[in-house]
Write an enzyme that holds these catalytic residues in place. Structure first.
Site, short mmCIF file in Angstrom:
data_model
loop_
_atom_site.label_atom_id
_atom_site.label_comp_id
_atom_site.label_asym_id
_atom_site.label_seq_id
_atom_site.Cartn_x
_atom_site.Cartn_y
_atom_site.Cartn_z
N ASP A 80 55.25 26.84 3.56
CA ASP A 80 55.13 27.35 4.94
C ASP A 80 53.64 27.34 5.28
OD1 ASP A 80 54.61 29.44 3.11
OD2 ASP A 80 55.05 30.99 4.61
N HIS A 125 47.68 32.90 -4.32
CA HIS A 125 49.12 33.06 -4.53
C HIS A 125 49.81 31.74 -4.85
CE1 HIS A 125 48.64 37.13 -3.00
NE2 HIS A 125 48.07 36.64 -1.92
#
Length: 317
Positions: free
Chosen positions: A10, A244
């Site tokens: 995303d 992340h």
């Protein structure tokens, strides 16, 4: 032989870094990018993927558009906090020209199912946004859950969430989808906030990319500086931005970067703890554990590998 990977992104600043990490890793062969929603709308994510693949010299990698919203919803809107952290365009307002290539006509879910059938154990899928594409593939073809190898960025087992005291952002986008994934997949590794918030990047590192004077290096520095600045506001105690999504790619390359806990997971879908990733008490005594959760990380080694791999892409090699 290089390990085949699909990134389910995303895109997103840390997704862009994960993409660069993948392209800079000789151990990996990126066979496709599937777009999901989260930091951005799915169409914006696909646009960013195509533009960045061209910028990074890999316009040959196909991009597939995935599901536009969570299983339990009819639509999706980008959260205010996501726009603050990643910018309205998802990549820190850094300007990257539109790519010449267009997304594939085939949808992301069908590409995921087809790829697992074709490559089996040679393939790793790395989801770093909402887990809806994965859950939809599982619902559409039961053999997908049996045969897919998944390393996902999401969840928080031993630390609080980052959108609520319980929920991490990617899981929170589609708790039902994430629950389907963690309960049904035969082989999943969770790279959650437990470890990703220990892997921090600072302005010192981005200066090295900017000094290269290349279009890729300048983009990576601009986007990541935006990300670090957002972290300075939302989590000043960290002193940098969490890597992340790149850590999930790092573990796909080298699983020994993290220490994992074998467990059977579930995701809470109701009540105050909606979006929480936690052990499934009904499978506590099941000798077969389908998940591994990263609970410790070799920070120094990962950061060295991260800078080396991103550096290859930033230099245009």
């Amino acid at each position: 032989m290089a390990k085949k990977v699909i990134l389910d992104l995303d895109t997103g600043i840390d997704d862009a870094l994960a993409l660069a990490y993948t392209l800079g890793s000789p151990e990996l062969e990126l066979i496709g990018v599937t777009a999901t929603y989260g930091n951005v709308l799915v169409e914006t994510g696909a646009r960013n993927d195509l533009a960045l693949l061209e910028l990074f010299g890999r316009a040959d990698v196909p991009v597939f558009i995935g599901e536009p919203h969570a299983l339990a919803k009819d639509s999706f809107e980008v959260l205010e906090i996501s726009a603050f952290i990643h910018g309205n365009n998802g990549i820190g307002e850094a300007v990257v020209p539109d790519a010449q290539a267009a997304p594939q006509e085939q949808g992301a879910v069908d590409f995921l199912i087809e790829s697992v059938k074709k490559y089996g154990d040679e393939l790793v899928i790395i989801p770093t946004g909402a887990m809806t594409n994965i859950a939809t593939a599982i619902k559409k073809d039961p053999t997908f859950a049996e045969n897919a190898h998944i390393v996902f960025m999401g969840g928080a087992l031993t630390v609080p969430g980052n959108v609520s005291p319980w929920a991490e952002a990617n899981i929170n986008q589609d708790p039902e989808g994430a629950d389907i994934m963690v309960r049904n997949s035969n082989d999943i590794t969770m790279i959650g906030l437990d470890v990703t918030l220990q892997t921090l990047l600072t302005y010192e590192e981005t200066k090295q990319w900017r000094a290269l004077g290349t279009p890729a290096g300048t983009f990576l520095a601009d986007a990541t500086d935006y990300y670090i600045k957002a972290y300075d506001t939302t989590a000043p105690h960290l002193g940098g931005c969490g890597l992340h999504d790149p850590l999930a790619v790092g573990v796909a390359v080298d699983p020994s970067l993290v220490t994992t806990l074998p467990i059977n997971l579930k995701v809470d879908t109701e009540g105050a703890t909606r979006g929480r990733t936690i052990g499934d008490e009904t499978r506590l005594n099941d000798p077969v554990k389908n998940a591994k959760v990263a609970v410790a990380v070799d920070v120094e080694r990962f950061l060295a590998e991260f800078m080396e791999r991103i550096g290859r892409v930033a230099r245009g090699l």
